[in-house]
Design an enzyme around this catalytic site. Structure first.
Site, PDB file in Angstrom:
ATOM      1  N   HIS A  56      -7.127   3.867  20.824  1.00 17.23           N
ATOM      2  CA  HIS A  56      -6.371   4.894  21.557  1.00 17.23           C
ATOM      3  C   HIS A  56      -6.919   5.147  22.964  1.00 17.23           C
ATOM      4  O   HIS A  56      -6.170   5.203  23.939  1.00 17.23           O
ATOM      5  CB  HIS A  56      -6.391   6.231  20.813  1.00 17.23           C
ATOM      6  CG  HIS A  56      -6.006   6.137  19.375  1.00 17.23           C
ATOM      7  ND1 HIS A  56      -4.976   5.347  18.937  1.00 17.23           N
ATOM      8  CD2 HIS A  56      -6.507   6.742  18.272  1.00 17.23           C
ATOM      9  CE1 HIS A  56      -4.867   5.468  17.625  1.00 17.23           C
ATOM     10  NE2 HIS A  56      -5.784   6.302  17.204  1.00 17.23           N
ATOM     11  N   LYS A  72       3.773   8.102  21.381  1.00 18.24           N
ATOM     12  CA  LYS A  72       4.026   9.514  21.675  1.00 18.24           C
ATOM     13  C   LYS A  72       4.802   9.603  22.979  1.00 18.24           C
ATOM     14  O   LYS A  72       4.566   8.826  23.898  1.00 18.24           O
ATOM     15  CB  LYS A  72       2.703  10.276  21.784  1.00 18.24           C
ATOM     16  CG  LYS A  72       2.003  10.395  20.438  1.00 18.24           C
ATOM     17  CD  LYS A  72       0.656  11.059  20.606  1.00 18.24           C
ATOM     18  CE  LYS A  72      -0.126  11.068  19.316  1.00 18.24           C
ATOM     19  NZ  LYS A  72       0.320  12.056  18.356  1.00 18.24           N
ATOM     20  N   LYS A  79     -14.651  14.890  16.717  1.00 18.89           N
ATOM     21  CA  LYS A  79     -14.099  15.665  15.601  1.00 18.89           C
ATOM     22  C   LYS A  79     -14.786  17.020  15.544  1.00 18.89           C
ATOM     23  O   LYS A  79     -15.879  17.194  16.061  1.00 18.89           O
ATOM     24  CB  LYS A  79     -14.312  14.916  14.293  1.00 18.89           C
ATOM     25  CG  LYS A  79     -13.500  13.632  14.232  1.00 18.89           C
ATOM     26  CD  LYS A  79     -13.239  13.213  12.815  1.00 18.89           C
ATOM     27  CE  LYS A  79     -12.315  12.018  12.752  1.00 18.89           C
ATOM     28  NZ  LYS A  79     -10.927  12.315  13.051  1.00 18.89           N
ATOM     29  N   GLU A  90     -10.380  16.683  18.505  1.00 13.08           N
ATOM     30  CA  GLU A  90      -9.781  17.076  17.230  1.00 13.08           C
ATOM     31  C   GLU A  90     -10.579  18.239  16.662  1.00 13.08           C
ATOM     32  O   GLU A  90     -11.807  18.286  16.825  1.00 13.08           O
ATOM     33  CB  GLU A  90      -9.843  15.912  16.239  1.00 13.08           C
ATOM     34  CG  GLU A  90      -9.018  14.716  16.660  1.00 13.08           C
ATOM     35  CD  GLU A  90      -9.095  13.610  15.610  1.00 13.08           C
ATOM     36  OE1 GLU A  90      -8.150  13.469  14.839  1.00 13.08           O
ATOM     37  OE2 GLU A  90     -10.116  12.915  15.572  1.00 13.08           O
ATOM     38  N   LEU A 117      -1.303   6.833   4.081  1.00 13.10           N
ATOM     39  CA  LEU A 117      -0.494   6.578   5.271  1.00 13.10           C
ATOM     40  C   LEU A 117       0.990   6.507   4.913  1.00 13.10           C
ATOM     41  O   LEU A 117       1.843   7.100   5.586  1.00 13.10           O
ATOM     42  CB  LEU A 117      -0.931   5.261   5.933  1.00 13.10           C
ATOM     43  CG  LEU A 117      -0.117   4.880   7.161  1.00 13.10           C
ATOM     44  CD1 LEU A 117      -0.516   5.727   8.358  1.00 13.10           C
ATOM     45  CD2 LEU A 117      -0.272   3.415   7.501  1.00 13.10           C
ATOM     46  N   GLY A 128       0.842  -1.202   0.000  1.00 14.87           N
ATOM     47  CA  GLY A 128       0.000   0.000   0.000  1.00 14.87           C
ATOM     48  C   GLY A 128       0.875   1.250   0.000  1.00 14.87           C
ATOM     49  O   GLY A 128       0.508   2.278   0.563  1.00 14.87           O
ATOM     50  N   ALA A 129       2.030   1.142  -0.686  1.00 12.05           N
ATOM     51  CA  ALA A 129       3.028   2.219  -0.632  1.00 12.05           C
ATOM     52  C   ALA A 129       2.600   3.476  -1.382  1.00 12.05           C
ATOM     53  O   ALA A 129       3.225   4.525  -1.232  1.00 12.05           O
ATOM     54  CB  ALA A 129       4.345   1.715  -1.186  1.00 12.05           C
TER      55      ALA A 129
END
Ligand SMILES: NC(=O)c1ccc[n+]([C@@H]2O[C@H](COP(=O)([O-])OP(=O)(O)OC[C@H]3O[C@@H](n4cnc5c(N)ncnc54)[C@H](OP(=O)(O)O)[C@@H]3O)[C@@H](O)[C@H]2O)c1
Length: 504
Positions: free
Chosen positions: A261, A203, A361, A237, A36, A31-32
């Site tokens: 997450h 993170k 969102k 977000e 993403l 999926g290059a």
């Protein structure tokens, strides 16, 4: 007010876990040509390379259905990485010389065998010892791709060579599909070869939660129902869904943010101290948190879950469309773009302490943080002068946009009178400025090459998280459920629980 810490410059008092050199390896991105790969993976790999953090010998093989020559793929990446990279021309040229492109056809297994033959030739020449397959693909292709990779010689086991498979979230759509996907992955790969990414975990501040909690004796004694009033985990977000309508219409906020997450942040904040800093012990303590999640009573779901969807509004001074007006979204869609969930953990430490998990969102600003709201003092000796209510301590672990930790406490305001003043002691990673912060994807890639699974999901965690969320999803997706969906104006904060309304 800055924490005293600022005065204590690293490396005084600093210590690092020693890591050996990285094995030379192939990084194969399926999926290059996608979003993403272009936005995250390739830039992260280039940055790692520029900082000398990749193995001495490596190759990157981009794969996709798009017919592209090697040269055309390199040109694409050059354009992508070239912008604003003045002075790095030589590095970019040598980085690109390690990049290749192979067209694969997901309906033709022989194209995967051809890729394997090419690697079999190339790798010994370069002394490469490992293969990292990165599925930067639509989730619907994970199972098919695992079969194609797993049943070709791409995944042939060989003495002295490791294989690793990196899978992006979402890991399934619900409990049943997650199990199904896992069965297929495990038909070809062992659990220690499967890296289920949650880039939030990479993170700095998120990793720092473990260090902060378990290397300082100051906070751990307070980290329980006796002293903590409630905990907020917020991932707000300001962006909308962009061009991801097809995915988002099927996912909604609970699958997009909560299953992964939010649950990981909850686990890090609530887990018991692991006996050692090792992948198995850390992951097993996190799984225990998912085990004690109290199921939400479905007949009173509105007491525990607020759902919202953004309507038109203004963000950053600009008018923005509502969710239903976004391209590709059903104009009558009832998919939530916002959720606030009150959860409880049924164990000794956290009995009765609400954890408010909130994500949405098109909210007023981008802000991801965890707040530990401590209880007020049990008795106020200042009752006569200050009244009964004294603001309680609050510890905030900021994750985005800035990685920081701040602690709010009361002091006496200077002057002849007794007046209280809240002050905040603040620690910012950015202001430390000692070392370049690793972007989450850089950290994730390094850990995959190193074989360190600590920051990745174990299948049991995935299943326990889905086991908690699946009944909720089934309930809210049942058209007869009076679950309530508030349409909130874009650029505002979405619906909240009354008891937790003033906190932000
Ligand atoms: N985009 C992000 O920022 C982001 C962030 C976090 C997680 N993720 C996750 O990462 C994964 C990849 O996301 P993405 O945004 O890069 O996806 P994408 O751009 O939609 O697709 C990636 C690539 O997959 C190939 N592809 C698409 N449909 C295909 C099909 N039916 N058959 C075979 N190949 C197909 C395409 O390449 P070819 O046509 O050349 O084959 C495409 O370039 C997803 O699971 C997503 O949830 C993405």
């Amino acid at each position: 007010m800055m924490a005293q810490e600022k005065e204590t410059k690293l490396p005084v008092g600093s210590s690092c876990i020693l890591e050996g050199p990285l094995d030379p390896c192939s990084i194969i991105i399926l999926g290059a040509t996608g979003d993403l790969a272009s936005k995250k993976l390739i830039p992260a790999l280039f940055k790692l390379y520029s900082n000398g953090a990749l193995p001495e010998h490596f190759l990157i093989c981009g794969c996709g259905r798009t017919p592209l020559s090697q040269g055309a793929f390199r040109k694409r990446l050059e354009a992508l990485l070239g912008e604003g990279k003045m002075g790095q021309v030589e590095k970019l040229t040598s980085f690109l010389s390690a990049v290749y492109y192979h067209r694969v056809d997901f309906d033709d297994p022989s194209s995967f065998d051809a890729l394997a033959s090419w690697l079999h030739e190339k790798e010994p020449e370069m002394g490469l010892k490992g293969r990292l397959f990165y599925f930067a693909l639509p989730p619907s292709l994970y199972a098919k791709s695992a079969r194609l990779v797993g049943s070709s010689t791409l995944s042939a086991r060989k003495e002295g060579r490791w294989l690793r498979l990196v899978v992006e979230k979402p890991f399934g759509h619900d409990l049943y599909s997650a199990r199904e996907l896992d069965k297929i992955l495990h038909s070809y790969f062992n659990e220690d070869e499967i890296f289920r990414i949650d880039h939030y975990l990479a993170k700095e501040t998120v990793q720092n939660i473990l260090i902060f909690r378990f290397t300082n004796s100051l906070f751990e004694p307070l980290w329980n129902r006796r002293y903590v009033d409630y905990v907020e985990i917020t991932a707000a977000e300001s962006i909308g869904i962009g061009n991801r309508a097809a995915y988002y219409e099927r996912a909604g906020v609970l699958r997009d943010m909560f299953q992964n997450h939010m649950m990981q942040l909850l686990a890090l904040i609530a887990m018991e101290p692991p006996a050692s800093f090792e992948t198995s012990t850390v992951r097993s303590e996190k799984i225990k948190v998912f085990q004690v999640l109290r199921p939400i009573p479905l007949d009173r779901i509105n007491d525990f879950l607020k759902l919202g969807q953004y309507g038109p509004g203004r963000v950053g001074g600009r008018p923005v469309p509502g969710y239903r007006q976004e391209p590709g979204v059903d104009p009558g869609s009832i998919v939530p773009t916002y959720a606030s969930m009150k959860v409880f953990l049924d164990n000794w430490r956290w009995q009765g302490v609400p954890f408010y998990l909130t994500s949405g969102k098109r909210l007023a600003e981008k802000n991801t943080h965890i707040a530990i709201q401590f209880k007020e003092v049990p008795h106020s000796m200042f009752r006569n002068v200050l009244g009964e209510h004294i603001m309680a301590n609050r510890l905030v672990i900021g994750i985005a946009p800035e990685e920081r930790i701040s602690l709010t406490f009361q002091t006496k305001a200077p002057g002849p009178k007794i007046c209280l003043r809240s002050v905040t002691m603040d620690f910012s990673y950015k202001e430390m400025g000692e070392a370049p912060l690793l972007d989450a994807y850089e950290k994730v890639l390094i850990d995959c090459i190193q074989g360190d699974q600590m920051l990745f999901w174990h299948q049991e965690g995935v299943e326990r998280s889905w086991a908690f969320l699946t009944p909720i999803l089934e309930r809210i997706e049942d058209p007869s459920c009076p679950c309530g969906l508030t349409i909130y104006e874009a650029g505002t904060w979405g619906p909240r629980f009354p008891e937790n309304e003033e906190a932000q």
